[in-house]
Write a protein that holds these residues in place. Structure first.
Motif, PDB file in Angstrom:
ATOM      1  N   LEU A   1      -5.694  -1.453   1.664  1.00  0.00           N
ATOM      2  CA  LEU A   1      -4.332  -1.172   1.208  1.00  0.00           C
ATOM      3  C   LEU A   1      -4.250   0.233   0.617  1.00  0.00           C
ATOM      4  O   LEU A   1      -5.147   0.663  -0.109  1.00  0.00           O
ATOM      5  CB  LEU A   1      -3.906  -2.177   0.145  1.00  0.00           C
ATOM      6  CG  LEU A   1      -3.760  -3.629   0.579  1.00  0.00           C
ATOM      7  CD1 LEU A   1      -3.374  -4.486  -0.617  1.00  0.00           C
ATOM      8  CD2 LEU A   1      -2.753  -3.787   1.689  1.00  0.00           C
TER       9      LEU A   1
ATOM     10  N   ARG B   1      -7.741  -7.897  13.951  1.00  0.00           N
ATOM     11  CA  ARG B   1      -8.863  -7.809  13.012  1.00  0.00           C
ATOM     12  C   ARG B   1     -10.211  -7.875  13.724  1.00  0.00           C
ATOM     13  O   ARG B   1     -11.200  -7.352  13.243  1.00  0.00           O
ATOM     14  CB  ARG B   1      -8.794  -8.933  11.981  1.00  0.00           C
ATOM     15  CG  ARG B   1      -7.743  -8.696  10.959  1.00  0.00           C
ATOM     16  CD  ARG B   1      -7.981  -9.607   9.762  1.00  0.00           C
ATOM     17  NE  ARG B   1      -7.091  -9.298   8.694  1.00  0.00           N
ATOM     18  CZ  ARG B   1      -7.281  -8.330   7.815  1.00  0.00           C
ATOM     19  NH1 ARG B   1      -8.323  -7.574   7.890  1.00  0.00           N
ATOM     20  NH2 ARG B   1      -6.411  -8.111   6.859  1.00  0.00           N
TER      21      ARG B   1
ATOM     22  N   GLU C   1       1.074   0.745  -1.238  1.00  0.00           N
ATOM     23  CA  GLU C   1       1.147  -0.674  -0.874  1.00  0.00           C
ATOM     24  C   GLU C   1       0.737  -1.543  -2.057  1.00  0.00           C
ATOM     25  O   GLU C   1       1.387  -2.553  -2.354  1.00  0.00           O
ATOM     26  CB  GLU C   1       0.254  -0.948   0.340  1.00  0.00           C
ATOM     27  CG  GLU C   1       0.783  -0.323   1.611  1.00  0.00           C
ATOM     28  CD  GLU C   1      -0.241  -0.183   2.715  1.00  0.00           C
ATOM     29  OE1 GLU C   1       0.147   0.272   3.800  1.00  0.00           O
ATOM     30  OE2 GLU C   1      -1.443  -0.512   2.502  1.00  0.00           O
TER      31      GLU C   1
ATOM     32  N   VAL D   1       3.678  -3.606   5.857  1.00  0.00           N
ATOM     33  CA  VAL D   1       2.337  -3.156   6.255  1.00  0.00           C
ATOM     34  C   VAL D   1       1.271  -3.880   5.423  1.00  0.00           C
ATOM     35  O   VAL D   1       0.245  -4.315   5.956  1.00  0.00           O
ATOM     36  CB  VAL D   1       2.207  -1.623   6.136  1.00  0.00           C
ATOM     37  CG1 VAL D   1       0.774  -1.167   6.317  1.00  0.00           C
ATOM     38  CG2 VAL D   1       3.122  -0.941   7.141  1.00  0.00           C
TER      39      VAL D   1
ATOM     40  N   GLU E   1     -12.943  -3.179   9.314  1.00  0.00           N
ATOM     41  CA  GLU E   1     -12.282  -3.672   8.102  1.00  0.00           C
ATOM     42  C   GLU E   1     -11.683  -2.560   7.248  1.00  0.00           C
ATOM     43  O   GLU E   1     -10.635  -2.738   6.648  1.00  0.00           O
ATOM     44  CB  GLU E   1     -13.272  -4.497   7.276  1.00  0.00           C
ATOM     45  CG  GLU E   1     -12.650  -5.228   6.104  1.00  0.00           C
ATOM     46  CD  GLU E   1     -11.650  -6.300   6.503  1.00  0.00           C
ATOM     47  OE1 GLU E   1     -10.668  -6.488   5.752  1.00  0.00           O
ATOM     48  OE2 GLU E   1     -11.840  -6.935   7.542  1.00  0.00           O
TER      49      GLU E   1
ATOM     50  N   HIS F   1     -10.045  -0.102   8.012  1.00  0.00           N
ATOM     51  CA  HIS F   1      -8.711   0.269   8.487  1.00  0.00           C
ATOM     52  C   HIS F   1      -7.643  -0.646   7.904  1.00  0.00           C
ATOM     53  O   HIS F   1      -6.461  -0.381   8.031  1.00  0.00           O
ATOM     54  CB  HIS F   1      -8.640   0.254  10.011  1.00  0.00           C
ATOM     55  CG  HIS F   1      -9.412   1.366  10.637  1.00  0.00           C
ATOM     56  ND1 HIS F   1      -8.948   2.657  10.693  1.00  0.00           N
ATOM     57  CD2 HIS F   1     -10.645   1.379  11.199  1.00  0.00           C
ATOM     58  CE1 HIS F   1      -9.842   3.418  11.280  1.00  0.00           C
ATOM     59  NE2 HIS F   1     -10.889   2.670  11.591  1.00  0.00           N
ATOM     60  N   PHE F   2      -8.048  -1.730   7.278  1.00  0.00           N
ATOM     61  CA  PHE F   2      -7.112  -2.675   6.690  1.00  0.00           C
ATOM     62  C   PHE F   2      -7.044  -2.556   5.167  1.00  0.00           C
ATOM     63  O   PHE F   2      -6.452  -3.383   4.503  1.00  0.00           O
ATOM     64  CB  PHE F   2      -7.468  -4.112   7.090  1.00  0.00           C
ATOM     65  CG  PHE F   2      -7.148  -4.400   8.523  1.00  0.00           C
ATOM     66  CD1 PHE F   2      -5.869  -4.745   8.903  1.00  0.00           C
ATOM     67  CD2 PHE F   2      -8.123  -4.295   9.493  1.00  0.00           C
ATOM     68  CE1 PHE F   2      -5.564  -4.985  10.229  1.00  0.00           C
ATOM     69  CE2 PHE F   2      -7.826  -4.543  10.827  1.00  0.00           C
ATOM     70  CZ  PHE F   2      -6.545  -4.885  11.191  1.00  0.00           C
TER      71      PHE F   2
ATOM     72  N   HIS G   1       0.851  -7.357   6.699  1.00  0.00           N
ATOM     73  CA  HIS G   1       0.096  -7.326   7.949  1.00  0.00           C
ATOM     74  C   HIS G   1      -1.399  -7.151   7.672  1.00  0.00           C
ATOM     75  O   HIS G   1      -2.234  -7.870   8.231  1.00  0.00           O
ATOM     76  CB  HIS G   1       0.607  -6.198   8.841  1.00  0.00           C
ATOM     77  CG  HIS G   1      -0.216  -5.997  10.073  1.00  0.00           C
ATOM     78  ND1 HIS G   1      -0.161  -6.862  11.145  1.00  0.00           N
ATOM     79  CD2 HIS G   1      -1.140  -5.061  10.393  1.00  0.00           C
ATOM     80  CE1 HIS G   1      -1.019  -6.455  12.070  1.00  0.00           C
ATOM     81  NE2 HIS G   1      -1.612  -5.354  11.626  1.00  0.00           N
ATOM     82  N   LYS G   2      -1.733  -6.206   6.831  1.00  0.00           N
ATOM     83  CA  LYS G   2      -3.138  -5.946   6.510  1.00  0.00           C
ATOM     84  C   LYS G   2      -3.805  -7.149   5.862  1.00  0.00           C
ATOM     85  O   LYS G   2      -5.004  -7.372   6.035  1.00  0.00           O
ATOM     86  CB  LYS G   2      -3.261  -4.733   5.584  1.00  0.00           C
ATOM     87  CG  LYS G   2      -2.979  -3.416   6.282  1.00  0.00           C
ATOM     88  CD  LYS G   2      -3.083  -2.253   5.302  1.00  0.00           C
ATOM     89  CE  LYS G   2      -2.877  -0.920   5.967  1.00  0.00           C
ATOM     90  NZ  LYS G   2      -2.987   0.201   4.994  1.00  0.00           N
TER      91      LYS G   2
END
Length: 74
Positions: free
Chosen positions: A14, A4, A18, A51, A9, A11-12, A54-55
């Motif tokens: 959802l 991170r 998801e 995923v 940010e 890129h994270f 993780h995010k």
């Protein structure tokens, strides 16, 4: 060092899938049931949830659901 700190940010964020998987997990559905509802394979559902966890910075789906709800994502 956490990823991170190195990646922006956005890129994270959802994905829609998801979010859908987390929403159904929040309704106490199991992977097999989520897969059936979304017309996906069970391994794909597990991947979406992994995923998403993780995010959201957790290893627990229940905690991921709580974080997503808190952030207004689901």
């Amino acid at each position: 060092m956490r990823l991170r700190n190195l990646v922006p940010e956005e890129h994270f964020a959802l994905s829609q899938r998801e979010k859908e998987c987390l929403k159904l997990a929040s309704e106490s559905l199991l992977g097999k049931e989520i897969a059936h509802r979304l017309k996906l394979s069970e391994p794909v559902v597990r991947l979406y949830l992994r995923v998403a966890r993780h995010k959201l910075g957790t290893t627990d789906t229940g905690r991921a659901v709580a974080i997503a709800k808190q952030r207004g994502l689901i």
